[in-house]
Design an enzyme around this catalytic site. Structure first.
Site, PDB file in Angstrom:
ATOM      1  N   LYS A  11       0.829  -1.211   0.000  1.00 27.01           N
ATOM      2  CA  LYS A  11       0.000   0.000   0.000  1.00 27.01           C
ATOM      3  C   LYS A  11       0.871   1.271   0.000  1.00 27.01           C
ATOM      4  CE  LYS A  11      -3.970  -2.240   2.203  1.00 27.01           C
ATOM      5  NZ  LYS A  11      -5.014  -2.090   3.257  1.00 27.01           N
ATOM      6  N   TYR A  51     -12.548  -1.584  -3.488  1.00 27.52           N
ATOM      7  CA  TYR A  51     -13.057  -1.760  -2.126  1.00 27.52           C
ATOM      8  C   TYR A  51     -14.578  -1.608  -2.056  1.00 27.52           C
ATOM      9  CZ  TYR A  51      -8.380  -1.940  -0.067  1.00 27.52           C
ATOM     10  OH  TYR A  51      -7.102  -2.321   0.290  1.00 27.52           O
ATOM     11  N   THR A  93      -5.452  -6.772  10.700  1.00 30.98           N
ATOM     12  CA  THR A  93      -5.722  -5.488  10.035  1.00 30.98           C
ATOM     13  C   THR A  93      -5.143  -4.314  10.833  1.00 30.98           C
ATOM     14  OG1 THR A  93      -7.820  -6.447   9.277  1.00 30.98           O
ATOM     15  CG2 THR A  93      -7.570  -4.060   9.069  1.00 30.98           C
ATOM     16  N   ARG A 104       2.538  -6.454   8.800  1.00 25.19           N
ATOM     17  CA  ARG A 104       1.847  -5.259   9.320  1.00 25.19           C
ATOM     18  C   ARG A 104       2.445  -4.801  10.646  1.00 25.19           C
ATOM     19  NH1 ARG A 104      -4.257  -6.996   7.368  1.00 25.19           N
ATOM     20  NH2 ARG A 104      -4.336  -5.675   5.509  1.00 25.19           N
ATOM     21  N   ASN A 114      -2.101   0.417   6.522  1.00 28.65           N
ATOM     22  CA  ASN A 114      -1.570  -0.800   7.147  1.00 28.65           C
ATOM     23  C   ASN A 114      -0.685  -1.632   6.224  1.00 28.65           C
ATOM     24  OD1 ASN A 114      -3.583  -1.795   5.544  1.00 28.65           O
ATOM     25  ND2 ASN A 114      -4.716  -2.832   7.165  1.00 28.65           N
ATOM     26  N   HIS A 117      -2.118  -5.425   1.532  1.00 29.28           N
ATOM     27  CA  HIS A 117      -3.410  -6.106   1.369  1.00 29.28           C
ATOM     28  C   HIS A 117      -3.160  -7.593   1.181  1.00 29.28           C
ATOM     29  CE1 HIS A 117      -7.453  -6.956  -0.255  1.00 29.28           C
ATOM     30  NE2 HIS A 117      -6.828  -7.697  -1.154  1.00 29.28           N
ATOM     31  N   GLU A 128      -9.558 -10.085  -7.583  1.00 36.63           N
ATOM     32  CA  GLU A 128      -8.624  -8.983  -7.347  1.00 36.63           C
ATOM     33  C   GLU A 128      -7.412  -9.067  -8.269  1.00 36.63           C
ATOM     34  OE1 GLU A 128     -10.028  -8.562  -2.677  1.00 36.63           O
ATOM     35  OE2 GLU A 128      -8.018  -9.310  -3.103  1.00 36.63           O
TER      36      GLU A 128
HETATM   37  P1  IDP Z   1      -8.074  -6.586   5.758  1.00 30.81           P
HETATM   38  O1  IDP Z   1      -7.273  -5.694   4.839  1.00 30.81           O
HETATM   39  O2  IDP Z   1      -7.258  -7.060   6.935  1.00 30.81           O
HETATM   40  O3  IDP Z   1      -8.766  -7.714   5.036  1.00 30.81           O
HETATM   41  P2  IDP Z   1     -10.674  -5.279   5.890  1.00 30.81           P
HETATM   42  O4  IDP Z   1     -11.603  -5.342   7.079  1.00 30.81           O
HETATM   43  O5  IDP Z   1     -11.038  -6.062   4.683  1.00 30.81           O
HETATM   44  O6  IDP Z   1      -9.221  -5.682   6.423  1.00 30.81           O
HETATM   45  O7  IDP Z   1     -10.531  -3.737   5.530  1.00 30.81           O
HETATM   46  C1  IDP Z   1      -9.938  -3.346   4.294  1.00 30.81           C
HETATM   47  C2  IDP Z   1      -8.999  -2.192   4.565  1.00 30.81           C
HETATM   48  O8  IDP Z   1      -9.753  -1.066   5.032  1.00 30.81           O
HETATM   49  C3  IDP Z   1      -7.967  -2.438   5.666  1.00 30.81           C
HETATM   50  O9  IDP Z   1      -6.826  -3.148   5.225  1.00 30.81           O
HETATM   51  C4  IDP Z   1      -7.623  -1.012   6.072  1.00 30.81           C
HETATM   52  O10 IDP Z   1      -6.739  -0.384   5.128  1.00 30.81           O
HETATM   53  C5  IDP Z   1      -8.975  -0.335   5.975  1.00 30.81           C
HETATM   54  N1  IDP Z   1      -9.670  -0.369   7.288  1.00 30.81           N
HETATM   55  C6  IDP Z   1     -10.240  -1.439   7.899  1.00 30.81           C
HETATM   56  N2  IDP Z   1     -10.796  -1.107   9.077  1.00 30.81           N
HETATM   57  C7  IDP Z   1     -10.577   0.225   9.215  1.00 30.81           C
HETATM   58  C8  IDP Z   1     -10.923   1.172  10.249  1.00 30.81           C
HETATM   59  O11 IDP Z   1     -11.545   0.845  11.266  1.00 30.81           O
HETATM   60  N3  IDP Z   1     -10.504   2.458  10.033  1.00 30.81           N
HETATM   61  C9  IDP Z   1      -9.823   2.843   8.921  1.00 30.81           C
HETATM   62  N4  IDP Z   1      -9.472   1.997   7.929  1.00 30.81           N
HETATM   63  C10 IDP Z   1      -9.847   0.700   8.088  1.00 30.81           C
HETATM   64 MG    MG Z   2     -10.271  -7.652   3.591  1.00 29.08          MG
END
Ligand code: IDP
Ligand code: MG
Length: 139
Positions: A11, A51, A93, A104, A114, A117, A128
């Site tokens: 990212k 997304y 995450t 991470r 973070n 992905h 994807e």
């Molecule tokens: P993942 O990437 O671990 O699968 P997801 O829940 O699918 O997590 O969320 C996608 C992306 O959205 C995360 O990697 C992060 O960049 C962002 N994200 C997830 N939760 C939050 C939050 O609570 N605040 C801000 N950004 C978030």
């Molecule tokens: Mg995800």
């Protein structure tokens, strides 16, 4: 796409901080083979498409702005049990909750920025991967 493949992207926070090489090294040392890779940048519209599953979440606008803020490195990776093993390698995450030694934990700034992905299923890995690469790019 075979079920031993997953999709990832490094990212903008991690690319911008110069962690691309270190992250790729960890991915390869964990036994993943890079099947396709490039450096590119998403527009806010394309970040929104990628997304789309999160469009009702409160952080969706922030996420699309962030993911289009700088270059990213999308990759298709191959390994036995690729999806689950890669999720383990990247960690939770929220980097504060991610296990020691995960990508991470080592490189992410916060829950939004973070570092990396990882697809959450074989089906999404295929979708994807195709979002970024033509079939002919996947050797
Ligand atoms: P993942 O990437 O671990 O699968 P997801 O829940 O699918 O997590 O969320 C996608 C992306 O959205 C995360 O990697 C992060 O960049 C962002 N994200 C997830 N939760 C939050 C939050 O609570 N605040 C801000 N950004 C978030
Ligand atoms: Mg995800």
């Amino acid at each position: 796409m075979a079920t031993n493949r997953t999709f990832t992207m490094i990212k903008p926070d991690a690319v911008g901080a110069g962690h691309t090489g270190a992250i790729i090294k960890m991915i390869e040392e964990a036994g993943f083979r890079i099947v396709a890779m490039k450096l590119t940048q998403l527009t806010p519209e394309r970040a929104g498409q990628f997304y789309a599953v999160h469009k009702e979440r409160p952080f969706y606008g922030e996420l699309c702005a962030y993911m289009s803020s700088g270059p990213i490195v999308p990759m298709i990776l191959e390994k036995d049990n690729a999806v689950a093993d890669f999720r383990e390698l990247i960690g939770n995450t929220d980097p504060k909750k991610a296990a020691e030694g995960t990508i991470r934990r080592l490189f992410a700034k916060d829950i939004s920025a973070n570092a990396i992905h990882g697809s959450d299923s074989d089906e999404n890995a295929a979708i994807e991967g195709r979002f970024f690469f033509a079939e002919t790019d996947m050797f």
